[in-house]
Design a protein around this motif. Structure first.
Motif, mmCIF file in Angstrom:
data_model
loop_
_atom_site.group_PDB
_atom_site.id
_atom_site.type_symbol
_atom_site.label_atom_id
_atom_site.label_comp_id
_atom_site.label_asym_id
_atom_site.label_seq_id
_atom_site.Cartn_x
_atom_site.Cartn_y
_atom_site.Cartn_z
ATOM 1 N N LEU A 4 0.829 -1.208 0.000
ATOM 2 C CA LEU A 4 0.000 0.000 0.000
ATOM 3 C C LEU A 4 0.864 1.259 0.000
ATOM 4 N N TRP A 5 1.962 1.215 0.743
ATOM 5 C CA TRP A 5 2.896 2.351 0.777
ATOM 6 C C TRP A 5 3.468 2.619 -0.616
ATOM 7 N N VAL A 6 3.867 1.559 -1.302
ATOM 8 C CA VAL A 6 4.425 1.703 -2.649
ATOM 9 C C VAL A 6 3.378 2.278 -3.602
ATOM 10 N N VAL A 7 2.163 1.722 -3.555
ATOM 11 C CA VAL A 7 1.095 2.212 -4.434
ATOM 12 C C VAL A 7 0.801 3.682 -4.153
ATOM 13 N N LEU A 8 0.759 4.046 -2.872
ATOM 14 C CA LEU A 8 0.468 5.431 -2.491
ATOM 15 C C LEU A 8 1.484 6.398 -3.081
ATOM 16 N N TRP A 9 2.767 6.069 -2.949
ATOM 17 C CA TRP A 9 3.797 6.998 -3.406
ATOM 18 C C TRP A 9 3.978 6.963 -4.920
ATOM 19 N N VAL A 10 3.675 5.846 -5.554
ATOM 20 C CA VAL A 10 3.694 5.824 -7.019
ATOM 21 C C VAL A 10 2.593 6.736 -7.562
#
Length: 220
Positions: A23-29
């Motif tokens: 979720l962190w990766v998706v958020l920052w992408v």
């Protein structure tokens, strides 16, 4: 390679951590893409400048050709139009360069926005997960090859905190050296559980020397 623990509680924590990182990766992408799109919005004036310069250059160039065809005066009259067309070409190139600069800035800023926080989370997560997988695989290999309990107990003495070892026995190291069976078994189980390896019935029988007697319950 084992990426998840056998023990339900630890496996649940690992899955939750994986979902959190995802979720962190998706958020920052998504944040990086949003920043990129916002900056690209500033490219519209540059594109308009490029289009206007190109249009003006074409018009002035055509006019220069027409007046240049006038006998005697053609070259003289066409000169200002040609100069103006050259100036329009400079305007077009300036707009093109500005648009390219905005596009590069949008790309680099978007990448930086997404990449830095993603790496800050992803690198430690990957190190922890790979370290766990390698340790679990090594311990499972010990179980499958029938290594003695003493080796697993020795690993526990070398890797576990003193406070944990003293809960097994206040004199854990001495008990291991003297071959106290119950302490050795509990240390071995402690080492396996710390790596998320569950002692199945087959493992328990193998570790207990084929007696079928369960090992004393260790720390989870």
């Amino acid at each position: 390679m084992t990426f998840y623990a056998d023990l339900p509680a630890r496996r649940t924590r690992q899955i939750l951590a994986d979902v959190g990182v995802l979720l962190w990766v998706v958020l920052w992408v998504r944040a990086g893409l949003s920043v990129r799109e916002t900056i690209l919005g500033a490219m519209a004036p540059a594109l308009q400048l490029e289009t206007a310069g190109e249009s003006l250059q074409g018009s002035l160039g055509a006019a220069a050709e027409r007046v240049g065809a006038i006998p005697l005066l053609g070259s003289t009259v066409a000169g200002p139009f040609e100069s103006a067309a050259d100036a329009a070409e400079s305007v077009r190139r300036a707009g093109e360069d500005l648009a390219a600069f905005v596009e590069r800035t949008a790309l680099l800023t978007g990448l930086a926005t997404a990449l830095v926080p993603v790496l800050l989370a992803l690198v430690p997560w990957l190190v922890i997960r790979v370290r766990f997988a390698r340790r679990a695989r090594a311990l499972q290999a010990l179980l499958s090859t029938g290594e003695p309990l003493e080796l697993l107990a020795l690993r526990a003495l070398a890797t576990q905190p003193v406070t944990v070892l003293t809960r097994v026995s206040p004199t854990a190291a001495h008990d291991w050296r003297t071959g106290r069976r119950d302490v050795v078994e509990r240390l071995a189980e402690l080492e396996l559980r710390s790596a998320g390896v569950d002692l199945t019935a087959r493992h328990r029988e193998g570790l207990a020397g084929g007696t079928g007697e369960p090992l004393p319950r260790g720390t989870q």
